[in-house]
Scaffold this motif. Structure first.
Motif, mmCIF file in Angstrom:
data_model
loop_
_atom_site.group_PDB
_atom_site.id
_atom_site.type_symbol
_atom_site.label_atom_id
_atom_site.label_comp_id
_atom_site.label_asym_id
_atom_site.label_seq_id
_atom_site.Cartn_x
_atom_site.Cartn_y
_atom_site.Cartn_z
ATOM 1 N N LEU A 132 0.814 -1.209 0.000
ATOM 2 C CA LEU A 132 0.000 0.000 0.000
ATOM 3 C C LEU A 132 0.854 1.269 0.000
ATOM 4 C CD1 LEU A 132 -2.884 1.196 0.249
ATOM 5 C CD2 LEU A 132 -2.620 1.033 2.735
ATOM 6 N N PHE A 133 1.988 1.203 0.755
ATOM 7 C CA PHE A 133 2.836 2.408 0.886
ATOM 8 C C PHE A 133 4.083 2.343 0.008
ATOM 9 C CE2 PHE A 133 0.595 1.934 4.958
ATOM 10 C CZ PHE A 133 -0.055 3.170 5.022
ATOM 11 N N ALA A 134 4.230 1.253 -0.819
ATOM 12 C CA ALA A 134 5.481 1.071 -1.552
ATOM 13 C C ALA A 134 5.723 2.181 -2.565
ATOM 14 C CB ALA A 134 5.475 -0.301 -2.237
ATOM 15 N N ASP A 135 4.676 2.565 -3.333
ATOM 16 C CA ASP A 135 4.890 3.544 -4.404
ATOM 17 C C ASP A 135 5.301 4.904 -3.850
ATOM 18 O OD1 ASP A 135 4.304 1.690 -6.268
ATOM 19 O OD2 ASP A 135 2.243 2.333 -6.626
ATOM 20 N N ARG A 136 4.608 5.377 -2.803
ATOM 21 C CA ARG A 136 4.960 6.695 -2.270
ATOM 22 C C ARG A 136 6.348 6.673 -1.647
ATOM 23 N NH1 ARG A 136 2.141 10.307 2.545
ATOM 24 N NH2 ARG A 136 3.628 12.036 2.419
ATOM 25 N N THR A 137 6.653 5.568 -0.928
ATOM 26 C CA THR A 137 7.980 5.475 -0.290
ATOM 27 C C THR A 137 9.076 5.413 -1.350
ATOM 28 O OG1 THR A 137 6.922 4.266 1.521
ATOM 29 C CG2 THR A 137 9.326 4.215 1.414
ATOM 30 N N ALA A 138 8.834 4.627 -2.436
ATOM 31 C CA ALA A 138 9.822 4.556 -3.513
ATOM 32 C C ALA A 138 10.008 5.917 -4.166
ATOM 33 C CB ALA A 138 9.377 3.522 -4.543
ATOM 34 N N ALA A 139 8.894 6.670 -4.326
ATOM 35 C CA ALA A 139 9.006 8.008 -4.924
ATOM 36 C C ALA A 139 9.837 8.935 -4.052
ATOM 37 C CB ALA A 139 7.597 8.594 -5.131
ATOM 38 N N LEU A 140 9.675 8.813 -2.711
ATOM 39 C CA LEU A 140 10.469 9.633 -1.797
ATOM 40 C C LEU A 140 11.948 9.279 -1.914
ATOM 41 C CD1 LEU A 140 10.705 11.673 0.512
ATOM 42 C CD2 LEU A 140 10.218 9.832 2.129
ATOM 43 N N LEU A 141 12.261 7.972 -1.978
ATOM 44 C CA LEU A 141 13.657 7.552 -2.114
ATOM 45 C C LEU A 141 14.245 8.040 -3.423
ATOM 46 C CD1 LEU A 141 13.039 5.831 0.390
ATOM 47 C CD2 LEU A 141 14.250 3.934 -0.705
ATOM 48 N N GLU A 142 13.437 7.971 -4.480
ATOM 49 C CA GLU A 142 13.918 8.429 -5.785
ATOM 50 C C GLU A 142 14.185 9.934 -5.762
ATOM 51 O OE1 GLU A 142 12.783 7.661 -10.459
ATOM 52 O OE2 GLU A 142 11.249 7.424 -8.917
ATOM 53 N N GLU A 143 13.323 10.686 -5.093
ATOM 54 C CA GLU A 143 13.511 12.141 -4.987
ATOM 55 C C GLU A 143 14.769 12.464 -4.197
ATOM 56 O OE1 GLU A 143 11.205 16.003 -3.049
ATOM 57 O OE2 GLU A 143 10.136 14.117 -3.336
ATOM 58 N N ARG A 144 14.984 11.742 -3.079
ATOM 59 C CA ARG A 144 16.195 11.978 -2.271
ATOM 60 C C ARG A 144 17.453 11.680 -3.084
ATOM 61 N NH1 ARG A 144 15.251 11.457 3.680
ATOM 62 N NH2 ARG A 144 17.416 10.749 3.807
ATOM 63 N N CYS A 145 17.378 10.582 -3.834
ATOM 64 C CA CYS A 145 18.531 10.196 -4.646
ATOM 65 C C CYS A 145 18.807 11.245 -5.713
ATOM 66 C CB CYS A 145 18.258 8.835 -5.287
ATOM 67 S SG CYS A 145 19.673 8.153 -6.164
ATOM 68 N N ALA A 146 17.735 11.780 -6.332
ATOM 69 C CA ALA A 146 17.909 12.791 -7.380
ATOM 70 C C ALA A 146 18.499 14.081 -6.805
ATOM 71 C CB ALA A 146 16.559 13.062 -8.044
ATOM 72 N N LEU A 147 18.012 14.519 -5.628
ATOM 73 C CA LEU A 147 18.529 15.744 -5.011
ATOM 74 C C LEU A 147 19.990 15.593 -4.646
ATOM 75 C CD1 LEU A 147 15.520 16.743 -2.719
ATOM 76 C CD2 LEU A 147 16.328 17.924 -4.769
ATOM 77 N N LYS A 148 20.305 14.404 -4.101
ATOM 78 C CA LYS A 148 21.706 14.166 -3.730
ATOM 79 C C LYS A 148 22.596 14.189 -4.958
ATOM 80 C CE LYS A 148 24.564 10.920 -1.060
ATOM 81 N NZ LYS A 148 24.565 9.639 -0.290
ATOM 82 N N GLY A 149 22.093 13.596 -6.074
ATOM 83 C CA GLY A 149 22.883 13.596 -7.308
ATOM 84 C C GLY A 149 23.065 14.986 -7.858
ATOM 85 N N ALA A 150 21.985 15.814 -7.763
ATOM 86 C CA ALA A 150 22.078 17.177 -8.293
ATOM 87 C C ALA A 150 23.094 18.003 -7.503
ATOM 88 C CB ALA A 150 20.700 17.836 -8.245
ATOM 89 N N GLU A 151 23.064 17.875 -6.170
ATOM 90 C CA GLU A 151 24.034 18.599 -5.344
ATOM 91 C C GLU A 151 25.460 18.173 -5.680
ATOM 92 O OE1 GLU A 151 22.893 17.756 -1.378
ATOM 93 O OE2 GLU A 151 21.117 19.035 -1.397
#
Length: 845
Positions: A132-151
């Motif tokens: 039930l919570f997998a998609d939102r949690t995966a989206a949060l992890l993907e966003e964190r990973c993208a921000l870290k990569g951008a920095e």
């Protein structure tokens, strides 16, 4: 109950309204409360793509624990857990429920799981909760990973710019400086803080201002995208130096021009050296022009750097002009590489060997025809020792080559025969040993494993003796083709002689990878091969030797692989063996279990136990389902969950299925001899077995051999098996039905069969999957599904049997839905044959 529901709703509200780390913390605590687990965590792969997981949140009950890292394994419960988690106690599958977190593209991001020291309750519900919570949690992890990569990219870009020794700066459309590197500060005499935000007139040297305004306006207007020119600039210390100035438009992803980027290259010394270099070039050109044979200097990018007069003279090698000629233009006048099956490219040879070469090459001659040239090529080095290109000299030798063409063809043939097997055209022992030697050298440098796979064709002499050597030779050719099909292009397959083949596998990291390749090779022998309308079933025995683990020279590698092959041959046909136990204990255990399973099948350790099927209306046993059990002499009873997946992976499921069918048919015959004229015996059929060519003929042969009545045999197949290849499946089912064999769809309701196809299936029975029975008393949806199945079966005149019945409540519920055929632990587990007959005699409702 009401308070619990309110609390859960409160949790869901907090989860829905939170974000970032707060969301992760709230979700983890909710997972613990909702699943009654001891721990919950959400972890990401750190770094991305590695098998190492680092928790972003880790909770025990309501308490947040320090984050930790651990190695991820499939399945999740086999991961190597730190001692601080779950008290260091070993985990089991029933103690853990987890779900993979992936990006929208399917890239693994991490995992989310709950676990404890004791088995989880209602694991299916827990898994649904995680989903039930997998998609939102995966989206949060993907966003964190993208921000870290951008920095990281921004920091890297700034560091790269400062590392460039040439001044670089950026302006917006109003001419204000947006940024610059450290070299710009030195050139302009201002700090970065003083430059950013200023205009050209405020910081640029006077001799640059007028020129800059004109060119930058042209770029900003879109008239040009870039410009480059040289100009003198006065530095802060008064020195005047010559710069090569390059300017280009800075655009957005949509192509909108936002500003201008400028770079400055100090070319003062180069300008001074220009005249001297030009004089040297003229001197060199005069020297090579005095040589009568054509000479070319070719760069590493295949561009022509220099030609002498003979190379330019019409009627020789080329009649080309222009500064952007390539070696192909002047040698062949075509835009294709000169290397082919007939001749090598001398330039490629020099670039590869880093030394001079002499060879024959076909080139364009005087009248445009193809002629043979003797070419001498040598490397051309820079003063710094870098390879800049090739010095190429050629002479037409077509007449001399024509006289020697027959000799050359014969030499080529002899060369091929010296290194290849004349029958299969595969590399022979000599070429294989050379490649093995090179592979071992590479393995020493890369620390990767290379494997020698020794393949011996089982009982090949029988083919030669019974069908003749012509058929034997064609069989060897076909086997060579099959082996090539089973490996990568970078691997080597060789014939060592007779019925022995060698395979060289490189670039592998561990034994499990090698075992997977070998099993793939052996799987090629599962099907028959056809030679001149003769159907042959061929098997192979395989031995594997690993470098550097098992041997250190070519002779030992071959000897050890052969020893392993003979050791594998003792385990039965179409088997493999490693020379010795090696690096991966898990792979070795899997191999040992596989060998045990092969032996167990051959030695009769696989026994069919029978679970009674009860007719509630008649109050008696109406049939049995045969379930395979492995009675291992040392391990005891091995769980089907352990050996069935292995049998499917290795192809042993076919032999296992034949054994189950044989035992079931003998049980049918025994019941017939005891005068029991009613009741079926059901056997599960695997997808691989069902799709085997000759499956129907095999069933017929077993029934004939055992004397079992086909009308008392029922084969259980799944919806997926049928729907994967509908037409062939229907044809097979119809042939079985014509014989009188009953057919049941197992786990009905969990697949994806279409009603339009279901009515075409000649089936007798639908088996309700145990997943619908387990929660029958608590989940109204399961009842609705069973009601639909019963209605469907009634309309199609099919029997319905519910499996997995373990409680009286389930029994009563099923009875209420009109389902009167029952199978499950409520009445009996699967029991040996004699006990099954006794149970049938004594059973009373």
């Amino acid at each position: 109950m009401h308070q619990s529901s309110q609390k859960e709703q409160g949790d869901l509200l907090r989860i829905a309204t939170s974000s970032g780390d707060a969301y992760l913390q709230t979700l983890a605590r909710h997972l613990i409360r909702a699943s009654a687990a001891e721990y919950a965590y959400i972890a990401h792969f750190d770094p991305p793509g590695s098998p190492r997981l680092t928790t972003l949140v880790l909770c025990q009950g309501e308490t947040s624990l320090p984050n930790l890292s651990f190695d991820f394994s499939e399945p999740l419960w086999k991961s190597v857990w730190p001692d601080s988690l779950a008290g260091g106690a070993p985990l089991h599958a029933e103690n853990v429920s987890g779900i993979a977190l992936t990006s929208r593209e399917g890239t693994p991001l991490g995992t989310m799981a709950v676990l404890g020291k004791t088995p989880l309750q209602d694991s299916e519900r827990v898994q649904s909760l995680l989903g039930l919570f997998a998609d939102r949690t995966a989206a949060l992890l993907e966003e964190r990973c993208a921000l870290k990569g951008a920095e990281k990219r921004l920091t890297l870009m700034a560091s790269l710019l400062d590392g460039i020794p040439h001044p670089i700066l950026f302006k917006d459309r109003e001419g204000k400086y947006l940024g610059c590197n450290a070299a710009t500060e030195k050139m302009l005499g201002f700090s970065r803080q003083q430059i950013v935000g200023k205009s050209l007139n405020e910081v640029a040297p006077k001799d640059l201002r007028t020129d800059c305004c004109l060119t930058e306006q042209r770029i900003l207007s879109g008239e040009i995208t870039a410009t480059q020119h040289e100009a003198p600039l006065t530095l802060p210390d008064g020195e005047i130096r010559q710069f090569l100035i390059h300017k280009a438009a800075v655009t957005t992803a949509e192509g909108k021009i936002e500003g201008v980027a400028c770079s400055f290259l100090d070319v003062t010394e180069r300008s001074k050296a220009g005249t001297e270099l030009e004089n040297k070039q003229k001197f060199l050109q005069n020297i090579i022009d005095s040589v009568l044979d054509p000479i070319k200097v070719i760069g590493t990018d295949k561009k022509v750097l220099l030609l002498n007069a003979a190379a330019r003279r019409p009627g020789t090698l080329a009649d080309c002009a222009g500064e952007e000629m390539t070696c192909r233009d002047i040698c062949h006048a075509v835009d294709t590489p000169c290397q082919n099956d007939v001749s090598l490219c001398p330039i490629e040879e020099v670039l590869r060997r880093k030394t001079h070469t002499k060879l024959l090459q076909y080139q364009r001659g005087n009248q445009g025809e193809t002629e043979l040239f003797e070419v001498v090529a040598a490397p051309f080095w820079s003063d710094e020792g870098e390879l800049r290109g090739v010095i190429h000299w050629g002479r037409n030798v077509s007449e001399r080559a024509s006289m020697q063409s027959r000799i050359g063809e014969q030499e080529d043939r002899l060369q091929f025969l010296a290194y290849h097997d004349p029958l299969t055209r595969l590399p022979n022992r000599l070429l294989f040993q050379e490649r093995l030697t090179r592979a071992m050298s590479r393995s020493r440098r890369t620390e990767e494993v290379c494997a020698l796979v020794f393949v011996d064709i089982d009982r090949f002499r029988v083919i030669n003796d019974s069908l003749g050597h012509d058929i034997g030779d064609l069989t060897l050719i076909e086997i060579g083709r099959l082996l090539l099909k089973g490996v990568r292009e970078t691997d080597t397959v060789a014939r060592f002689g007779g019925d022995e083949f060698m395979i060289l596998l490189e670039g592998l990291e561990h034994q499990e990878q090698i075992a997977l390749v070998v099993r793939k090779i052996l799987a090629l022998f599962d099907n028959s091969i056809r030679i001149r309308d003769i159907e042959l079933f061929v098997t192979a025995s395989v031995g594997i030797c690993l470098f550097p683990h098992d041997a250190h020279d070519v002779e030992s590698m071959i000897k050890n692989a052969e020893i392993a092959m003979y050791r594998g041959k003792t385990e039965g046909q179409n088997t493999y063996a490693f020379y010795r136990r090696s690096m991966d204990c898990r792979a070795h255990d899997q191999y040992a279990l596989e060998m045990d399973l092969r032996r167990g099948i051959n030695e009769g350790e696989m026994r069919l136990f029978y679970q009674p099927q009860i007719d509630l209306c008649q109050g008696k046993v109406t049939g049995f389902e045969g379930l395979m059990r492995w009675l291992h002499p040392q391990r005891g009873t091995v769980s089907p969950e352990e050996f069935i997946p292995l049998a499917e992976e290795t192809g042993l499921i076919v032999s296992l299925g034949e054994s189950a069918l044989e035992q079931a048919c003998r049980f049918i015959r025994r019941r017939q001899d005891l005068g029991r004229a009613t009741g079926n015996v059901a056997v599960n059929i695997s997808p691989r077995h069902f799709r085997q060519p000759g499956f129907v003929e095999m069933v017929t042969e077993v029934l004939t051999r055992t004397g079992g009545n086909p009308r008392h045999l029922e084969l259980e197949i799944t919806e997926g098996m049928i729907m994967d290849d509908r037409e062939n499946a229907i044809r097979t089912m119809e042939e079985l039905s014509w014989m009188g064999v009953g057919l049941a769809i197992d786990d009905f309701g969990t697949g994806y069969s279409s009603l339009s196809y279901l009515k075409r299936f000649p089936v007798n029975t639908l088996k309700i999957d145990r997943s619908f029975v387990t929660d029958l008393s608590r989940d109204s949806n399961d009842g609705a599904i069973i009601t639909a199945i019963m209605a469907l079966a009634k309309s199609m005149t099919l029997r319905v049997l519910a499996e997995g019945v373990e409680s009286e409540a389930q029994l009563k519920a099923l009875r209420g839905y009109g389902c009167n055929l029952i199978q499950g632990y409520f009445f009996s587990a699967a029991i040996p044959e004699n006990e099954a007959l006794t149970f049938e005699d004594s059973f009373r409702m």
